[in-house]
Design a protein around this motif. Structure first.
Motif, mmCIF file in Angstrom:
data_model
loop_
_atom_site.group_PDB
_atom_site.id
_atom_site.type_symbol
_atom_site.label_atom_id
_atom_site.label_comp_id
_atom_site.label_asym_id
_atom_site.label_seq_id
_atom_site.Cartn_x
_atom_site.Cartn_y
_atom_site.Cartn_z
ATOM 1 N N PRO A 94 0.833 -1.221 0.000
ATOM 2 C CA PRO A 94 0.000 0.000 0.000
ATOM 3 C C PRO A 94 0.859 1.260 0.000
ATOM 4 C CG PRO A 94 -0.760 -1.550 1.660
ATOM 5 C CD PRO A 94 0.556 -2.060 1.175
ATOM 6 N N TYR A 95 0.439 2.244 -0.812
ATOM 7 C CA TYR A 95 1.121 3.532 -0.836
ATOM 8 C C TYR A 95 0.085 4.580 -0.420
ATOM 9 C CZ TYR A 95 4.419 7.093 -2.570
ATOM 10 O OH TYR A 95 5.283 8.154 -2.672
ATOM 11 N N HIS A 96 0.234 5.798 -0.846
ATOM 12 C CA HIS A 96 -0.705 6.851 -0.460
ATOM 13 C C HIS A 96 -2.051 6.685 -1.171
ATOM 14 C CE1 HIS A 96 2.291 9.171 1.744
ATOM 15 N NE2 HIS A 96 3.138 8.858 0.790
ATOM 16 N N ARG A 97 -3.056 7.375 -0.653
ATOM 17 C CA ARG A 97 -4.379 7.395 -1.264
ATOM 18 C C ARG A 97 -4.709 8.814 -1.716
ATOM 19 N NH1 ARG A 97 -8.272 5.084 3.205
ATOM 20 N NH2 ARG A 97 -6.929 6.394 4.493
ATOM 21 N N THR A 130 7.821 3.842 4.581
ATOM 22 C CA THR A 130 7.936 4.675 5.776
ATOM 23 C C THR A 130 7.216 6.005 5.582
ATOM 24 O OG1 THR A 130 10.063 3.685 6.361
ATOM 25 C CG2 THR A 130 9.544 5.820 7.349
ATOM 26 N N SER A 131 7.293 6.556 4.361
ATOM 27 C CA SER A 131 6.634 7.841 4.097
ATOM 28 C C SER A 131 5.131 7.727 4.260
ATOM 29 C CB SER A 131 6.969 8.327 2.681
ATOM 30 O OG SER A 131 6.234 7.617 1.705
ATOM 31 N N VAL A 132 4.581 6.552 3.972
ATOM 32 C CA VAL A 132 3.145 6.340 4.143
ATOM 33 C C VAL A 132 2.787 6.342 5.626
ATOM 34 C CG1 VAL A 132 1.220 4.774 3.720
ATOM 35 C CG2 VAL A 132 3.011 5.014 2.007
ATOM 36 N N LYS A 133 3.614 5.668 6.436
ATOM 37 C CA LYS A 133 3.359 5.589 7.872
ATOM 38 C C LYS A 133 3.479 6.956 8.538
ATOM 39 C CE LYS A 133 5.157 0.853 8.095
ATOM 40 N NZ LYS A 133 6.232 -0.012 8.638
#
Length: 310
Positions: A162-165, A293-296
């Motif tokens: 999963p990445y950004h939405r 990590t950028s998503v979290k």
């Protein structure tokens, strides 16, 4: 039997994927007769028939399926070898190739890649904007180490994370009948003429399906090839446009347009990071972990809108 050269293998792969010699030739920018000659030479050297030719195209034989599989693997290894050797020649310690869809490049991905590049200065990252189907194919064929795109396409052959939405929105002129709305359903926008953005075929296909499900039909006033052109059409009060909300917010004040989020559940899109099932190089693995990590750490969470379909 002599070894097949990379050019012949690449042409053979193109024919197998397109199921048509003329289409493969167009894709590889070569005349069909040259492709046909190459395939015939390969069959002579192999001593077996690789393709069955018909009036409507070609069918890959059992022997052709074997060659097709090994051809893909061989070119993937060759591409990786050339990329890594090129990286050493340039004085860097790693090279990661990323294919990403237009929406991904237009939003957070460049910033995330930049953050990684600042941390790992000896790793070179090549970020290329591609059509969504090219992103998937590029990763499958090994021309890209990592792909980032909307999960609306078939990704079954790849490992995804999963990445950004984001959320789709309708952009309208401030004098438009919908301009005072805080949210709106896609079905309500279908009553007005739209801009057809041909560069975003997956989005357009999704919208046509949603309109058909509501018993309506899309009406396009004008066709453009870029999102910027679509904004200009909306500013001229010719039509409305469906675009990602995050992209449109940047031009909302510049052109004085109104960006209204769609409250349909499918309008919230999930982007994914796609990689091959086989092991990544160390630089690619580090970039994958950095993107995750950028998503979290992202503080932007797109929650369902009031009235959205659950």
């Amino acid at each position: 039997m002599r070894s097949f050269d990379p050019v012949s293998l690449r042409l053979f792969i193109a024919v197998c994927e397109e199921r048509n010699i003329a289409s493969a030739a167009k894709r590889e920018a070569i005349v069909p007769s040259a492709v046909s000659k190459r395939i015939s030479q390969m069959e002579d050297e192999a001593g077996v028939q690789l393709l069955e030719r018909g009036r409507r195209g070609v069918t890959v034989t059992a022997a052709g399926e074997v060659l097709w599989r090994y051809a893909r693997e061989s070119l993937q290894l060759l591409d990786r070898m050339q990329a890594e050797l090129g990286a050493f020649a340039d004085g860097v310690q790693g090279h990661v190739r990323v294919f990403a869809s237009k929406s991904a490049v237009a939003q957070v991905l460049p910033e995330d890649v930049s953050a990684f590049a600042k941390k790992y200065r000896d790793v070179r990252v090549s970020l290329e904007e591609r059509e969504i189907w090219e992103v998937v194919r590029g990763v499958e064929e090994g021309r890209a180490d990592i792909g980032v795109c909307w999960d609306a396409v078939d990704l079954r052959g790849l490992t995804t994370h999963p990445y950004h939405r984001d959320r789709l929105a309708v952009v309208v002129h401030p004098d438009h009948a919908l301009a005072l709305r805080e949210t709106v359903s896609f079905e309500e926008t279908v009553d007005y003429e739209h801009v057809d953005i041909v560069a975003r075929s997956i989005m357009q296909a999704t919208q046509r399906s949603a309109a058909a499900a509501a018993g309506k039909q899309m009406r396009y006033r004008i066709q453009v090839s870029t999102v910027d052109a679509a904004y200009r059409v909306v500013a001229a009060q010719l039509a409305v446009a469906i675009v990602p909300q995050e992209e449109a917010s940047a031009i909302q004040q510049t052109l004085g347009l109104k960006v209204i989020p769609l409250n349909n559940d499918w309008a919230q899109r999930q982007f994914v990071i796609a990689v091959r099932n086989k092991g990544l190089s160390l630089p690619a693995q580090l970039l994958l972990e950095s993107l995750q990590t950028s998503v979290k750490l992202s503080s932007v969470v797109i929650a369902p809108l009031d009235g959205a379909i659950q």
